[in-house]
Design a protein around this motif. Structure first.
Motif, PDB file in Angstrom:
ATOM      1  N   ILE A  89     -51.135  -4.775  22.551  1.00 28.52           N
ATOM      2  CA  ILE A  89     -50.122  -3.729  22.390  1.00 28.52           C
ATOM      3  C   ILE A  89     -48.731  -4.361  22.323  1.00 28.52           C
ATOM      4  O   ILE A  89     -47.899  -3.967  21.493  1.00 28.52           O
ATOM      5  N   GLN A  90     -48.472  -5.342  23.183  1.00 26.05           N
ATOM      6  CA  GLN A  90     -47.180  -6.012  23.159  1.00 26.05           C
ATOM      7  C   GLN A  90     -46.967  -6.753  21.841  1.00 26.05           C
ATOM      8  O   GLN A  90     -45.873  -6.740  21.280  1.00 26.05           O
ATOM      9  N   TRP A  91     -48.019  -7.379  21.337  1.00 24.30           N
ATOM     10  CA  TRP A  91     -47.948  -8.061  20.043  1.00 24.30           C
ATOM     11  C   TRP A  91     -47.629  -7.059  18.938  1.00 24.30           C
ATOM     12  O   TRP A  91     -46.775  -7.308  18.078  1.00 24.30           O
ATOM     13  N   ALA A  92     -48.312  -5.917  18.959  1.00 24.98           N
ATOM     14  CA  ALA A  92     -48.091  -4.889  17.941  1.00 24.98           C
ATOM     15  C   ALA A  92     -46.658  -4.374  17.999  1.00 24.98           C
ATOM     16  O   ALA A  92     -46.010  -4.213  16.953  1.00 24.98           O
ATOM     17  N   ALA A  93     -46.146  -4.117  19.192  1.00 28.04           N
ATOM     18  CA  ALA A  93     -44.779  -3.615  19.342  1.00 28.04           C
ATOM     19  C   ALA A  93     -43.777  -4.615  18.776  1.00 28.04           C
ATOM     20  O   ALA A  93     -42.826  -4.226  18.078  1.00 28.04           O
ATOM     21  N   GLU A  94     -43.969  -5.882  19.072  1.00 28.34           N
ATOM     22  CA  GLU A  94     -43.069  -6.924  18.565  1.00 28.34           C
ATOM     23  C   GLU A  94     -43.129  -7.003  17.042  1.00 28.34           C
ATOM     24  O   GLU A  94     -42.099  -7.119  16.378  1.00 28.34           O
ATOM     25  N   ASN A  95     -44.323  -6.916  16.472  1.00 29.92           N
ATOM     26  CA  ASN A  95     -44.456  -6.980  15.023  1.00 29.92           C
ATOM     27  C   ASN A  95     -43.888  -5.758  14.328  1.00 29.92           C
ATOM     28  O   ASN A  95     -43.294  -5.873  13.256  1.00 29.92           O
ATOM     29  N   VAL A  96     -44.032  -4.591  14.924  1.00 21.48           N
ATOM     30  CA  VAL A  96     -43.423  -3.379  14.367  1.00 21.48           C
ATOM     31  C   VAL A  96     -41.900  -3.533  14.376  1.00 21.48           C
ATOM     32  O   VAL A  96     -41.226  -3.233  13.388  1.00 21.48           O
ATOM     33  N   ARG A  97     -41.359  -4.048  15.483  1.00 27.67           N
ATOM     34  CA  ARG A  97     -39.912  -4.247  15.592  1.00 27.67           C
ATOM     35  C   ARG A  97     -39.423  -5.212  14.516  1.00 27.67           C
ATOM     36  O   ARG A  97     -38.441  -4.935  13.814  1.00 27.67           O
TER      37      ARG A  97
END
Length: 66
Positions: free
Chosen positions: A44-52
Motif C-alpha cells: 500500500i505504501q509503495w502504491a501511494a508513493e507511485n500514485v504521488r
C-alpha cells in the motif's frame, strides 16, 4: 495536488493504520500471517508513493505544455 490524490491517499493511509493496529493488537496467529500483513502495508505504501509520483509527473508535463 489534486483532490483525487488526496482522497486516494487518505483511503490508503486509513488502510495502513488499520493494518498497523491489527499488528499492535496481536491479530496475526502466526509468523506467516504477520508477514502477509507487513507485505500488505509495504504494498500500500509503495502504491501511494507511485500514485504521488505519477500525478506529480503528469502535472509537470501539463505545466510544461502551457
Amino acid at each position: 495536488m489534486s483532490t483525487i490524490y488526496q482522497d486516494i491517499t487518505k483511503h490508503l493511509n486509513v488502510e495502513v493504520e488499520a493494518l498497523k493496529e491489527s499488528l499492535a493488537l496481536g491479530a496475526p496467529d502466526d509468523y506467516s500471517e504477520y508477514q502477509m500483513i507487513v507485505g500488505r502495508i509495504r504494498g500500500i505504501q509503495w502504491a501511494a508513493e507511485n500514485v504521488r509520483e505519477f500525478i506529480r509527473s503528469s502535472l509537470d508535463e501539463i505545466d510544461e505544455d502551457n
